[in-house]
Design an enzyme around this catalytic site. Structure first.
Site, PDB file in Angstrom:
ATOM      1  N   TRP A 151       0.853  -1.167  -0.101  1.00 12.07           N
ATOM      2  CA  TRP A 151       0.131  -0.029  -0.032  1.00 12.07           C
ATOM      3  C   TRP A 151       0.638   1.242   0.021  1.00 12.07           C
ATOM      4  CZ3 TRP A 151       1.527   2.383   4.311  1.00 12.07           C
ATOM      5  CH2 TRP A 151       1.889   1.601   5.531  1.00 12.07           C
ATOM      6  N   ASN A 152       2.236   1.172   0.213  1.00 10.45           N
ATOM      7  CA  ASN A 152       2.753   2.333   0.473  1.00 10.45           C
ATOM      8  C   ASN A 152       3.296   3.219  -0.851  1.00 10.45           C
ATOM      9  OD1 ASN A 152       4.425   0.352   0.201  1.00 10.45           O
ATOM     10  ND2 ASN A 152       6.313   1.266   0.898  1.00 10.45           N
ATOM     11  N   LYS A 175      -2.594  -8.188  -7.773  1.00 14.24           N
ATOM     12  CA  LYS A 175      -3.367  -8.100  -6.397  1.00 14.24           C
ATOM     13  C   LYS A 175      -2.724  -7.097  -5.781  1.00 14.24           C
ATOM     14  CE  LYS A 175      -4.573  -8.549  -2.092  1.00 14.24           C
ATOM     15  NZ  LYS A 175      -4.685  -7.397  -1.037  1.00 14.24           N
ATOM     16  N   GLY A 228       6.262  -6.678   0.489  1.00 13.31           N
ATOM     17  CA  GLY A 228       5.487  -6.678   1.666  1.00 13.31           C
ATOM     18  C   GLY A 228       6.248  -6.960   2.940  1.00 13.31           C
ATOM     19  N   GLU A 250      10.417  -8.889  -2.089  1.00 15.53           N
ATOM     20  CA  GLU A 250      10.990  -7.729  -1.774  1.00 15.53           C
ATOM     21  C   GLU A 250      10.543  -7.352  -0.255  1.00 15.53           C
ATOM     22  OE1 GLU A 250      11.587  -4.377  -0.568  1.00 15.53           O
ATOM     23  OE2 GLU A 250      10.529  -3.391  -2.235  1.00 15.53           O
ATOM     24  N   LEU A 251      11.185  -7.324   0.795  1.00 12.61           N
ATOM     25  CA  LEU A 251      10.313  -7.481   2.242  1.00 12.61           C
ATOM     26  C   LEU A 251      10.991  -6.237   2.993  1.00 12.61           C
ATOM     27  CD1 LEU A 251      10.790 -11.228   2.823  1.00 12.61           C
ATOM     28  CD2 LEU A 251       8.947  -9.966   1.715  1.00 12.61           C
TER      29      LEU A 251
END
Length: 492
Positions: A151-152, A175, A228, A250-251
């Site tokens: 969401w960022n 998604k 996320g 990618e965390l």
């Protein structure tokens, strides 16, 4: 309320179950959009549409050059609609319009770059060690790609997956986060206008357990690209492993911004603040751990407090605003909890330290930019990702100590080094365990430069030339032009 529809198989549609959910503007606390609430049935329809588009119809028959031209056309349409896209993202996640508009104006470059790369994926003829045998290597698309975006920076981080996946010849189901779906749905309109064949690009909206998990588990999905949290990435990785899907993750991060006494402290102060507060701390690469050489610790902290004292919180659409709201109610609660944790651990709050009560911020999800000193690296506040406008300051004495502190974390996404010593600028990045290291800069990204993490910060790389190979399989082909096969059952 604006009402949106999902885009599946070239059609605009409601969720199969007919349900919707509201998207809230974090700056006002008001719901502004109605989004379809999909589930596993919508996922199955979308994945099957993407699989059909991959195996039959115009997309697999299209030349790589033609695919590249479509991506160029899409880039042009994004450039023409940058203002609309930025406004949607600001209403969805509350980031500053200046930042979102900058992202949207930069976004076309990913489609130009990977569109240009589409017809430059060359195989190779191998000088094989088998007499009379001809051998070559080719690269082929994987199939259906599942792209799960956060969401960022919803559209930017989705594009890091969409552009190379389509350039390589795959089809895709996106998604978006349930907190910021609108801009991805507008992108689907532009994909349609660009002439991308039906089923090649699909968007299913909804929640993680309802949409994300069925998408990762779907047997026709060949690859998963996820951005996320590390907890979310671990779940995706476990689910994808059941049938050996290709995965990139990618965390999160707890990135160190390291300031030495020989640095230009004024420039370092500005870099530190922009590295964590410019995006309200809501970026995976946020420089949320400030490591400062002890001899300049107090001077730098004082300057940071002075600079942030002039920062204006408020409406992210207002060009005079410096810091916007936290994007979601759960994130607001998380940030406030970590402020309490820092106090309980004995850290000293020298700026901010709670929810904002400034005029104009009462109804929104605003947290005062917060700085804690007196922090040691074993505290939770120094080890756990907060994802908010919160900076912790840790002193060090020597270069070796700085490196040890920087690496003493489960994460390894990014780091910054501020120094006037050229030798240190060249040698220190090699010692820091992070996928990206900036020297005398912070939060710089490019479509040309690989991005990804060490350790718990992820697997794989996005951006740069290597990224397109994440969406391709290498195939080895042997050709025997004059078969003279010996009978394997006759000796001599």
């Amino acid at each position: 309320m604006e009402r949106f529809r999902m885009y599946i198989g070239g059609e605009w549609c409601a969720a199969v179950g007919g349900e919707t959910f509201a998207s809230m503007n974090p700056a006002t606390g008001e719901n502004w959009a109605d989004i379809p609430k999909g589930d596993s049935r919508d996922v199955d329809i979308a994945v099957r549409a993407a699989h059909r588009a991959f195996t039959e119809g115009p997309w697999p028959a299209m030349t790589a050059s033609a695919r590249g031209m479509l991506l160029h056309r899409l880039g042009d349409l994004i450039a023409q609609n940058a203002e609309r896209l930025a406004d949607l993202e600001v209403r969805d996640n509350g980031k500053l319009r200046a930042e979102m508009l900058g992202q949207m104006k930069y976004l076309p470059q990913w489609f130009y770059y990977f569109g240009g790369m589409a017809d430059k994926i060359e195989g190779a003829v191998t000088p094989i060690d088998k007499p009379g045998m001809f051998h070559y290597v080719s690269y082929e698309p994987l199939g259906v790609v599942a792209a799960i975006a956060p969401w960022n920076s919803p559209l930017l981080l989705a594009t890091w997956k969409i552009a190379p996946a389509l350039a390589a010849g795959n089809t895709i189901v996106v998604k978006p986060s349930e907190f910021s779906s609108a801009s991805t749905l507008l992108l689907a309109e532009l994909v349609e206008q660009a002439g991308v064949p039906a089923g090649v690009f699909n968007v299913v909206t909804g929640f993680g357990l309802d949409v994300g998990e069925p998408l990762v588990k779907h047997p026709l999905v060949a690859r998963v690209a996820f951005t996320g949290s590390d907890a979310g990435g671990r779940r995706v990785y476990q689910n994808a492993a059941a049938d050996f899907k290709r995965v990139s993750l990618e965390l999160g991060g707890k990135s160190a911004n390291v300031v030495f006494e020989d640095a230009d402290l004024e420039e370092a102060a500005k870099g530190v603040l922009s590295g964590v507060f410019a995006a309200t701390g809501q970026t995976c690469m946020a420089g949320s751990r400030l490591l400062v050489q002890r001899s300049v610790h107090d001077r730098l902290v004082q300057r940071l407090v002075e600079l942030m004292g002039d920062a204006r919180l408020g409406d992210p659409l207002d060009p005079s605003t410096h810091v916007g709201p936290v994007s979601t109610p759960p994130q607001l609660e998380k940030v406030l909890q970590y402020i309490d944790i820092a106090r309980r651990e004995g850290a000293r709050c020298v700026l901010g330290g709670g929810r904002s009560t400034r005029p104009g911020c009462e109804k929104g999800l605003f947290v005062e930019p917060t700085i804690f000193t007196g922090v040691n690296n074993r505290m939770r506040i120094a080890q756990e990702e907060v994802f908010g406008p919160l900076l912790v300051v840790i002193p060090f004495d020597t270069e070796d100590e700085a490196v040890a502190l920087a690496n003493d974390t489960q994460y390894g996404l990014a780091a910054g080094v501020w120094t006037g010593d050229m030798e240190r600028a060249l040698t220190l990045p090699k010692r820091i365990q992070a996928g990206t290291v900036w020297v005398n800069a912070y939060r710089v990204v490019s479509y040309m430069a690989p991005f990804g993490g060490f350790k718990s910060s992820g697997i794989g790389r996005e951006n740069g030339q290597r990224a397109i190979y994440e969406y391709l399989e290498a195939k080895s082909v042997y050709i025997n032009p004059k078969p003279r096969i010996a009978n394997p059952f006759v000796l001599g």
